[in-house]
Design an enzyme around this catalytic site. Structure first.
Site, PDB file in Angstrom:
ATOM      1  N   PRO A   1     -22.698 -20.395  38.196  1.00 35.53           N
ATOM      2  CG  PRO A   1     -24.863 -19.595  37.760  1.00 35.53           C
ATOM      3  CD  PRO A   1     -23.749 -19.514  38.771  1.00 35.53           C
ATOM      4  N   GLY A   2     -22.225 -21.327  34.795  1.00 35.73           N
ATOM      5  CA  GLY A   2     -21.774 -20.869  33.484  1.00 35.73           C
ATOM      6  C   GLY A   2     -22.696 -21.440  32.421  1.00 35.73           C
ATOM      7  NE  ARG A   3     -22.049 -27.597  30.821  1.00 34.85           N
ATOM      8  CZ  ARG A   3     -20.973 -28.095  30.205  1.00 34.85           C
ATOM      9  NH1 ARG A   3     -20.984 -28.293  28.915  1.00 34.85           N
ATOM     10  NH2 ARG A   3     -19.898 -28.424  30.889  1.00 34.85           N
TER      11      ARG A   3
ATOM     12  CB  CYS B   1      -5.542 -31.134   8.118  1.00 35.85           C
ATOM     13  SG  CYS B   1      -5.830 -30.060   6.732  1.00 35.85           S
ATOM     14  CD  GLU B   2      -5.754 -32.493  14.334  1.00 36.28           C
ATOM     15  OE1 GLU B   2      -5.839 -33.619  14.852  1.00 36.28           O
ATOM     16  OE2 GLU B   2      -4.857 -31.689  14.580  1.00 36.28           O
TER      17      GLU B   2
ATOM     18  N   GLY C   1     -21.761 -25.818  37.694  1.00 42.13           N
ATOM     19  CA  GLY C   1     -21.847 -27.229  37.330  1.00 42.13           C
ATOM     20  C   GLY C   1     -23.202 -27.736  36.906  1.00 42.13           C
TER      21      GLY C   1
HETATM   22  N1  LLP Z   1     -16.691 -22.585  38.868  1.00 49.81           N
HETATM   23  C1  LLP Z   1     -15.524 -23.213  38.664  1.00 49.81           C
HETATM   24  C2  LLP Z   1     -14.498 -23.149  39.704  1.00 49.81           C
HETATM   25  C3  LLP Z   1     -15.298 -23.943  37.479  1.00 49.81           C
HETATM   26  O1  LLP Z   1     -14.161 -24.570  37.296  1.00 49.81           O
HETATM   27  C4  LLP Z   1     -16.319 -23.990  36.493  1.00 49.81           C
HETATM   28  C5  LLP Z   1     -16.123 -24.725  35.245  1.00 49.81           C
HETATM   29  C6  LLP Z   1     -17.523 -23.283  36.743  1.00 49.81           C
HETATM   30  C7  LLP Z   1     -17.677 -22.609  37.947  1.00 49.81           C
HETATM   31  C8  LLP Z   1     -18.649 -23.265  35.763  1.00 49.81           C
HETATM   32  O2  LLP Z   1     -19.157 -24.524  35.536  1.00 49.81           O
HETATM   33  P1  LLP Z   1     -20.513 -24.705  34.705  1.00 49.81           P
HETATM   34  O3  LLP Z   1     -21.619 -24.078  35.486  1.00 49.81           O
HETATM   35  O4  LLP Z   1     -20.328 -24.032  33.398  1.00 49.81           O
HETATM   36  O5  LLP Z   1     -20.628 -26.169  34.573  1.00 49.81           O
HETATM   37  N2  LLP Z   1     -15.130 -26.991  28.718  1.00 49.81           N
HETATM   38  C9  LLP Z   1     -16.004 -27.941  29.368  1.00 49.81           C
HETATM   39  C10 LLP Z   1     -16.473 -27.436  30.713  1.00 49.81           C
HETATM   40  C11 LLP Z   1     -15.350 -27.079  31.630  1.00 49.81           C
HETATM   41  C12 LLP Z   1     -15.829 -26.516  32.937  1.00 49.81           C
HETATM   42  C13 LLP Z   1     -14.701 -25.991  33.724  1.00 49.81           C
HETATM   43  N3  LLP Z   1     -15.065 -25.371  34.966  1.00 49.81           N
HETATM   44  C14 LLP Z   1     -17.151 -28.267  28.438  1.00 49.81           C
HETATM   45  O6  LLP Z   1     -17.195 -27.747  27.316  1.00 49.81           O
HETATM   46  O7  LLP Z   1     -18.017 -29.084  28.780  1.00 49.81           O
END
Ligand code: LLP
Length: 421
Positions: free
Chosen positions: A279-281, A348-349, A239
């Site tokens: 962490p992802g983003r 086309c949107e 997050g």
């Molecule tokens: N753990 C869980 C259980 C999650 O659901 C998520 C993201 C993460 C970790 C990783 O979160 P991050 O560190 O990336 O914030 N598509 C959306 C974001 C959706 C996130 C869903 N869950 C966007 O493009 O902003």
């Protein structure tokens, strides 16, 4: 580091000219920096030195197997949400013993496979899931390692589509009921409780909600430890936000240090618990951009449009969340007239825009970079309008590698069939 910088009025990815990548890979095309991905992973990992921990990269943010492999080589764990992501992690050489499996709707087949390869933990999101996991584990003669994903009911102040820790959200088990569900889990022969998990939302730019969630998780951990539950870890989810525009999120180090400092105040009994982050983003978001070429300029009395060859199917975030991504010309050599444009794709949107009301000096055939697109870009792309998905390139110093080639239309229609005559 900033992996994308101008040298001699040309935008580079590390030491490679983006124009050279466009030449080889074509456009639209995703470009990622290896060094930046590694730097961001290490920032989390080294801030946790001296403490049992896993940094479980959230595969959904960017699931290219080359990205996963780079992280696996650094010792990353992985947070997965499907059987498909599990196979990607295994294909990329990830260690199953460092996989946490999140998600509200795991199928029996996914549970079976995850048990068979021996993942570290299932983050269970409901009582119904717990029962089924117990039954599946019984069939295989195993005990499923489990954390309950609790919903701490804190407001992460982010876009409503990516807030997950509120009471009305479909995610997690209401923290007020978690004690009772843990009590029930203890009675299930094929469930082994090992932790507590929570994830409150994505693109959080402030520590306050993280700390509030931690307080609630710690309170629950204390109660479970009092009851003699052998907790091994706390999984605090992902997050952490990034800078798209003028946000000022904490760095990974600041974020981890704030969590560690807060935990320390709670007393020694939590010191030995392994900490897990997902962490992802924060790892891949600013490591990538989407390279696109201007097809035409469409100048009008009301609005000017720059029609580019990338579209909402390639990068869905603007259409879906009204997300803002900076857009910059790749070369600022030639003289250009500055105008305000809506940068739109060919789909086309009306929602097919990548940026609106941007002041740019561009002409047809110019290359543009849509930045901060390393997370939830390629991973959320689709074939809408029968558009082959864009290739992905990883830059490593002065070299670059195509880690996903462009799909062909033949591949897109291959799974389809006509009815009999
Ligand atoms: N753990 C869980 C259980 C999650 O659901 C998520 C993201 C993460 C970790 C990783 O979160 P991050 O560190 O990336 O914030 N598509 C959306 C974001 C959706 C996130 C869903 N869950 C966007 O493009 O902003």
């Amino acid at each position: 580091m900033n992996p994308f910088a101008f040298q001699d009025r040309q935008l580079f990815a590390e030491n490679v000219r983006l124009a050279d990548i466009a030449e080889t890979a074509g456009t639209p095309c995703y470009v990622y920096s290896r060094a930046y991905i590694e730097e961001r992973f290490r920032a989390f990992d080294s801030a946790l030195t001296g403490r049992e921990h896993f940094v479980c990269y959230a595969v959904k943010a960017n699931s290219n197997i080359a990205v996963l492999n780079l992280l696996a080589r650094l010792g990353a764990g992985f947070d997965i949400v499907s059987g498909g992501e599990l196979e990607r992690v295994l294909a990329a050489g990830g260690d199953p013993k460092k996989i946490v499996f999140s998600g509200v709707g795991k199928t029996r087949a996914e549970m079976r496979r995850a048990l068979a390869v021996g993942i570290y933990c299932f983050n269970v999101e409901s009582e119904a899931e717990l029962e089924i996991l117990n039954a599946v584990a019984a069939e295989l003669g195993k005990r499923a390692p489990v954390a309950l994903r609790v919903n701490p009911d804190v407001d992460p102040s982010t876009h409503p589509y990516i807030a997950t820790g509120l009471k009305e959200s479909k995610f997690g088990i209401d923290i007020a009921r978690a004690g009772a569900v843990y009590g029930h889990a203890k009675s299930l022969a094929h469930i082994q409780i090992i932790g507590i998990a929570c994830h409150i939302g994505s693109q959080l730019t402030d520590m306050v909600p993280f700390v509030q969630a931690l307080d609630r998780v710690i309170e629950l951990a204390g109660a479970l430890l009092d009851q003699g539950v052998a907790l091994q870890h706390l999984d605090l989810g992902g997050g952490l936000g990034i800078r798209y525009n003028d946000e000022q999120p904490p760095t990974p180090e600041e974020y981890v240090r704030a969590i560690l400092a807060h935990l320390k105040k709670k007393g020694a009994r939590y010191e030995s618990l392994r900490l897990i982050f997902e962490p992802g983003r924060a790892i891949v978001g600013n490591a990538g951009l989407l390279l696109t070429r201007v097809l035409f300029l469409k100048l009008g009395a009301e609005r000017n449009f720059a029609v580019v060859d990338a579209a909402m199917n390639d990068l869905m975030r603007p259409a879906l969340y009204d997300a803002w991504h900076d857009i910059t010309p790749v070369s600022v050599n030639a003289p250009r007239t500055l105008r305000v444009y809506d940068v739109v794709g060919p789909v086309c949107e009306s929602g097919d825009f990548l940026g609106r009301q941007r002041e740019l000096g561009i002409e047809a055939d110019d290359l543009l970079a849509i930045v901060s697109a390393g997370a939830y870009g390629a991973a959320m792309s689709s074939n809408y309008n029968t558009r082959p998905r864009a290739p992905e390139v990883i830059v490593d110093g002065n070299k670059f590698y195509i880690v996903r080639r462009r799909e062909t239309v033949a591949e897109l229609v291959a799974p389809e069939a006509l009815l009999p005559k």
